[in-house]
Motif scaffolding. Structure first.
Motif, mmCIF file in Angstrom:
data_model
loop_
_atom_site.group_PDB
_atom_site.id
_atom_site.type_symbol
_atom_site.label_atom_id
_atom_site.label_comp_id
_atom_site.label_asym_id
_atom_site.label_seq_id
_atom_site.Cartn_x
_atom_site.Cartn_y
_atom_site.Cartn_z
ATOM 1 N N GLY A 192 -7.040 14.638 -12.873
ATOM 2 C CA GLY A 192 -7.108 13.785 -11.694
ATOM 3 C C GLY A 192 -8.458 13.143 -11.514
ATOM 4 O O GLY A 192 -8.563 12.017 -11.029
ATOM 5 N N GLN A 193 -9.511 13.857 -11.921
ATOM 6 C CA GLN A 193 -10.843 13.298 -11.770
ATOM 7 C C GLN A 193 -11.052 12.102 -12.695
ATOM 8 O O GLN A 193 -11.806 11.196 -12.386
ATOM 9 C CB GLN A 193 -11.884 14.379 -12.050
ATOM 10 C CG GLN A 193 -11.798 15.530 -11.062
ATOM 11 C CD GLN A 193 -12.875 16.559 -11.295
ATOM 12 O OE1 GLN A 193 -14.059 16.264 -11.140
ATOM 13 N NE2 GLN A 193 -12.481 17.758 -11.664
ATOM 14 N N ALA A 194 -10.385 12.120 -13.838
ATOM 15 C CA ALA A 194 -10.451 10.975 -14.736
ATOM 16 C C ALA A 194 -9.481 9.882 -14.304
ATOM 17 O O ALA A 194 -9.808 8.694 -14.332
ATOM 18 C CB ALA A 194 -10.140 11.418 -16.165
ATOM 19 N N PHE A 195 -8.266 10.276 -13.872
ATOM 20 C CA PHE A 195 -7.216 9.306 -13.560
ATOM 21 C C PHE A 195 -7.477 8.575 -12.250
ATOM 22 O O PHE A 195 -7.236 7.359 -12.146
ATOM 23 C CB PHE A 195 -5.868 10.033 -13.499
ATOM 24 C CG PHE A 195 -4.728 9.175 -13.065
ATOM 25 C CD1 PHE A 195 -4.206 8.202 -13.903
ATOM 26 C CD2 PHE A 195 -4.167 9.339 -11.801
ATOM 27 C CE1 PHE A 195 -3.147 7.401 -13.490
ATOM 28 C CE2 PHE A 195 -3.108 8.549 -11.387
ATOM 29 C CZ PHE A 195 -2.602 7.578 -12.237
ATOM 30 N N MET A 196 -7.966 9.284 -11.223
ATOM 31 C CA MET A 196 -8.106 8.677 -9.907
ATOM 32 C C MET A 196 -9.221 7.636 -9.858
ATOM 33 O O MET A 196 -9.165 6.700 -9.051
ATOM 34 C CB MET A 196 -8.375 9.759 -8.853
ATOM 35 C CG MET A 196 -7.223 10.721 -8.625
ATOM 36 S SD MET A 196 -5.703 9.945 -8.035
ATOM 37 C CE MET A 196 -6.197 9.464 -6.385
ATOM 38 N N VAL A 197 -10.243 7.776 -10.689
ATOM 39 C CA VAL A 197 -11.362 6.830 -10.653
ATOM 40 C C VAL A 197 -10.913 5.403 -10.975
ATOM 41 O O VAL A 197 -11.174 4.475 -10.193
ATOM 42 C CB VAL A 197 -12.506 7.292 -11.585
ATOM 43 C CG1 VAL A 197 -13.528 6.179 -11.780
ATOM 44 C CG2 VAL A 197 -13.185 8.525 -11.007
ATOM 45 N N PRO A 198 -10.231 5.136 -12.116
ATOM 46 C CA PRO A 198 -9.797 3.768 -12.363
ATOM 47 C C PRO A 198 -8.764 3.279 -11.350
ATOM 48 O O PRO A 198 -8.734 2.083 -11.026
ATOM 49 C CB PRO A 198 -9.199 3.819 -13.779
ATOM 50 C CG PRO A 198 -8.923 5.248 -14.052
ATOM 51 C CD PRO A 198 -9.928 6.009 -13.276
ATOM 52 N N VAL A 199 -7.911 4.191 -10.836
ATOM 53 C CA VAL A 199 -6.935 3.794 -9.819
ATOM 54 C C VAL A 199 -7.641 3.257 -8.579
ATOM 55 O O VAL A 199 -7.323 2.180 -8.060
ATOM 56 C CB VAL A 199 -6.019 4.982 -9.456
ATOM 57 C CG1 VAL A 199 -5.202 4.670 -8.205
ATOM 58 C CG2 VAL A 199 -5.088 5.316 -10.614
ATOM 59 N N VAL A 200 -8.629 4.007 -8.098
ATOM 60 C CA VAL A 200 -9.338 3.603 -6.880
ATOM 61 C C VAL A 200 -10.225 2.385 -7.136
ATOM 62 O O VAL A 200 -10.314 1.476 -6.296
ATOM 63 C CB VAL A 200 -10.167 4.791 -6.333
ATOM 64 C CG1 VAL A 200 -11.087 4.351 -5.207
ATOM 65 C CG2 VAL A 200 -9.231 5.884 -5.857
ATOM 66 N N TYR A 201 -10.851 2.322 -8.297
ATOM 67 C CA TYR A 201 -11.702 1.169 -8.618
ATOM 68 C C TYR A 201 -10.874 -0.115 -8.618
ATOM 69 O O TYR A 201 -11.276 -1.136 -8.036
ATOM 70 C CB TYR A 201 -12.365 1.378 -9.978
ATOM 71 C CG TYR A 201 -13.287 0.245 -10.379
ATOM 72 C CD1 TYR A 201 -14.545 0.125 -9.823
ATOM 73 C CD2 TYR A 201 -12.889 -0.690 -11.323
ATOM 74 C CE1 TYR A 201 -15.395 -0.908 -10.189
ATOM 75 C CE2 TYR A 201 -13.728 -1.732 -11.698
ATOM 76 C CZ TYR A 201 -14.976 -1.836 -11.130
ATOM 77 O OH TYR A 201 -15.812 -2.866 -11.487
ATOM 78 N N ASN A 202 -9.703 -0.073 -9.235
ATOM 79 C CA ASN A 202 -8.846 -1.257 -9.285
ATOM 80 C C ASN A 202 -8.212 -1.550 -7.928
ATOM 81 O O ASN A 202 -8.050 -2.718 -7.551
ATOM 82 C CB ASN A 202 -7.757 -1.074 -10.348
ATOM 83 C CG ASN A 202 -8.310 -1.177 -11.757
ATOM 84 O OD1 ASN A 202 -8.926 -2.171 -12.116
ATOM 85 N ND2 ASN A 202 -8.109 -0.152 -12.573
ATOM 86 N N ALA A 203 -7.854 -0.491 -7.181
ATOM 87 C CA ALA A 203 -7.299 -0.701 -5.841
ATOM 88 C C ALA A 203 -8.326 -1.349 -4.924
ATOM 89 O O ALA A 203 -7.994 -2.240 -4.126
ATOM 90 C CB ALA A 203 -6.832 0.638 -5.259
ATOM 91 N N ALA A 204 -9.585 -0.923 -5.041
ATOM 92 C CA ALA A 204 -10.644 -1.528 -4.226
ATOM 93 C C ALA A 204 -10.834 -2.996 -4.588
ATOM 94 O O ALA A 204 -11.103 -3.833 -3.718
ATOM 95 C CB ALA A 204 -11.946 -0.757 -4.403
ATOM 96 N N GLY A 205 -10.695 -3.319 -5.881
ATOM 97 C CA GLY A 205 -10.830 -4.705 -6.309
ATOM 98 C C GLY A 205 -9.689 -5.584 -5.823
ATOM 99 O O GLY A 205 -9.895 -6.741 -5.441
ATOM 100 N N MET A 206 -8.467 -5.050 -5.805
ATOM 101 C CA MET A 206 -7.297 -5.848 -5.418
ATOM 102 C C MET A 206 -7.015 -5.792 -3.915
ATOM 103 O O MET A 206 -6.627 -6.795 -3.307
ATOM 104 C CB MET A 206 -6.068 -5.343 -6.184
ATOM 105 C CG MET A 206 -6.118 -5.611 -7.677
ATOM 106 S SD MET A 206 -4.565 -5.151 -8.518
ATOM 107 C CE MET A 206 -4.591 -3.372 -8.330
ATOM 108 N N LEU A 207 -7.199 -4.615 -3.303
ATOM 109 C CA LEU A 207 -6.804 -4.417 -1.911
ATOM 110 C C LEU A 207 -7.986 -4.245 -0.969
ATOM 111 O O LEU A 207 -7.797 -4.182 0.250
ATOM 112 C CB LEU A 207 -5.907 -3.174 -1.799
ATOM 113 C CG LEU A 207 -4.673 -3.135 -2.709
ATOM 114 C CD1 LEU A 207 -3.977 -1.784 -2.596
ATOM 115 C CD2 LEU A 207 -3.714 -4.259 -2.345
ATOM 116 N N GLY A 208 -9.195 -4.142 -1.528
ATOM 117 C CA GLY A 208 -10.355 -3.852 -0.715
ATOM 118 C C GLY A 208 -10.543 -2.358 -0.523
ATOM 119 O O GLY A 208 -9.663 -1.548 -0.859
ATOM 120 N N ALA A 209 -11.678 -1.981 0.049
ATOM 121 C CA ALA A 209 -11.990 -0.563 0.232
ATOM 122 C C ALA A 209 -10.994 0.119 1.154
ATOM 123 O O ALA A 209 -10.620 1.280 0.942
ATOM 124 C CB ALA A 209 -13.411 -0.410 0.781
#
Length: 401
Positions: free
Chosen positions: A149-166
């Motif tokens: 999860g520590q590896a998987f959640m980072v790109p998920v949140v990084y991309n979500a922040a880019g598309m949906l904002g913080a």
């Protein structure tokens, strides 16, 4: 070991890996949201830093309580409550992105969430279910799975922040946290028949006093302070430090992802090692290796390759302290109160985490960078190595299965 207990163990390991992946993975991403929340919503960096620091302190205060409840009533039920706390912790600041709500949500509720659903709770359950000769290895397997999860959640949140904002990224984390509730059903939902229950919440003060009166448990607890101090600072402030050095902001997400990826084999290896080497000796080596890595990273010119090498090195020994510390406690006190005793030891870890995250935020506000912090990280790591090497092995008559 017949088929039924074996199946129960592997179901619990899978559930523990998934729940702790979510619980630990969510908090691993907080450092990616500090600057976006400031730019998009006006949340001050000091408030976010204070929230993460409070998160660590609440986690530490809540862990012994959650552990003692789990020892008596079963880890799964406590972990399910953790999913609800995490939903509130990420959902409230997503709905109301203000300084106050970030502190309340991330600081208070997500701190309670990880205390109830994090690695310590899951691994205590595995420690009770696994046979003594396989305990360290099985804890390592669950810990390694939890690192996904520590590896998987980072790109998920990084991309979500880019598309949906913080705010959208926080909402994504809140929804993800709900998955903890059904997954927790597979982990020691109640105390197994025939097993002596732990001391419970009422017996926690006396249990803590007895453990801390043991010289070597106290040394182990003191060394765990450094783990929290170093890791909370890196998780919270490494992306900002990378950006301040003029390196690409995306490198911060890459570094956190590498930490999670390399933590997978590292956690398994440290769990395997705990059955073959005295845990306190291995812990001292880990703290020394971290200290060397931190010193080299601070002294070297900032480069993308150097940052990734630092992240990979730290990742391999990132949560290796958890199975080793659990194994050391189990060797001294047995497993009936493993959740509570790990929580007592872990409180020191989280005091360190509070100070690491908070002092880094204050230093950034005052000095504008983190250059004065790296020497402190080195000194704290060296002290932890010495404290663990001073621990004596438990007397044979005191070792409980």
């Amino acid at each position: 070991m017949n088929a039924s207990p074996r199946r129960i163990l592997w179901v619990a390991i899978a559930a523990a890996a998934l729940t702790s992946s979510l619980a630990m993975g969510i908090r691993q991403t907080y450092g990616l949201l500090m600057m976006p929340l400031n730019v998009e919503q006006g949340v001050a960096p000091w408030a976010f830093g204070l929230a993460v620091a409070l998160h660590n302190l609440v986690w530490g205060l809540g862990q012994p309580v959650a552990g003692s409840l789990a020892d008596k009533h079963g880890s799964g039920r406590v972990m399910a409550f953790g999913g609800v706390f995490y939903l509130l912790g990420c959902g409230l600041p997503a709905l109301f992105p203000t300084n106050t709500m970030v502190i309340v949500g991330i600081g208070l509720f997500s701190g309670l969430g990880v205390a109830c659903a994090g690695t310590g709770m899951a691994l205590a359950a595995i420690g009770r279910l696994a046979p003594p000769e396989k305990r360290g290895e099985m804890i390592g397997v669950a810990s390694a799975g939890g690192s996904l999860g520590q590896a998987f959640m980072v790109p998920v949140v990084y991309n979500a922040a880019g598309m949906l904002g913080a705010v959208g990224a926080l909402g994504t984390l809140a929804v993800s946290a709900l998955l903890i509730v059904p997954l927790a059903r597979g982990i020691e939902w109640r105390t197994p028949v025939g097993r002596k229950p732990g001391a419970g919440l009422a017996g926690l003060p006396a249990l803590a006093r007895r453990a801390l009166a043991d010289r070597d448990f106290a040394l182990l607890t003191g060394g765990f302070f450094a783990c929290g101090f170093q890791l909370a600072f890196i998780t919270t402030h490494l992306p900002t430090h990378i950006a301040l050095c003029g390196l690409p902001p995306a490198l911060g997400a890459t570094a956190l992802m590498l930490i999670g990826l390399f933590n997978i084999p590292g956690s398994w290896f440290c769990g395997w090692l705990s059955g073959r080497v005295r845990p306190e000796l291995a812990l001292g080596i880990i703290y020394l290796a971290r200290t060397v890595a931190v010193g080299a990273f601070a002294l070297a010119p900032p480069t993308e390759f150097g940052t990734m090498l630092f992240a990979a090195t730290m990742g391999f020994i990132w949560l290796g302290t958890v199975p080793l510390t659990s194994a050391a406690i189990a060797r001294r006190f047995g497993v009936a109160d493993l959740g509570a005793l790990y929580g007592v030891c872990f409180f020191s870890h989280q005091i360190g985490g509070f100070l690491g995250a908070a002092s880094g935020a204050v230093l950034l506000q005052v000095a504008g960078d983190f250059s004065a912090f790296w020497p402190v990280m080195v000194l704290v790591g060296l002290l932890a190595a010495v404290l663990n090497w001073l621990c004596r092995p438990p007397a044979p008559s005191a070792v409980a299965a």
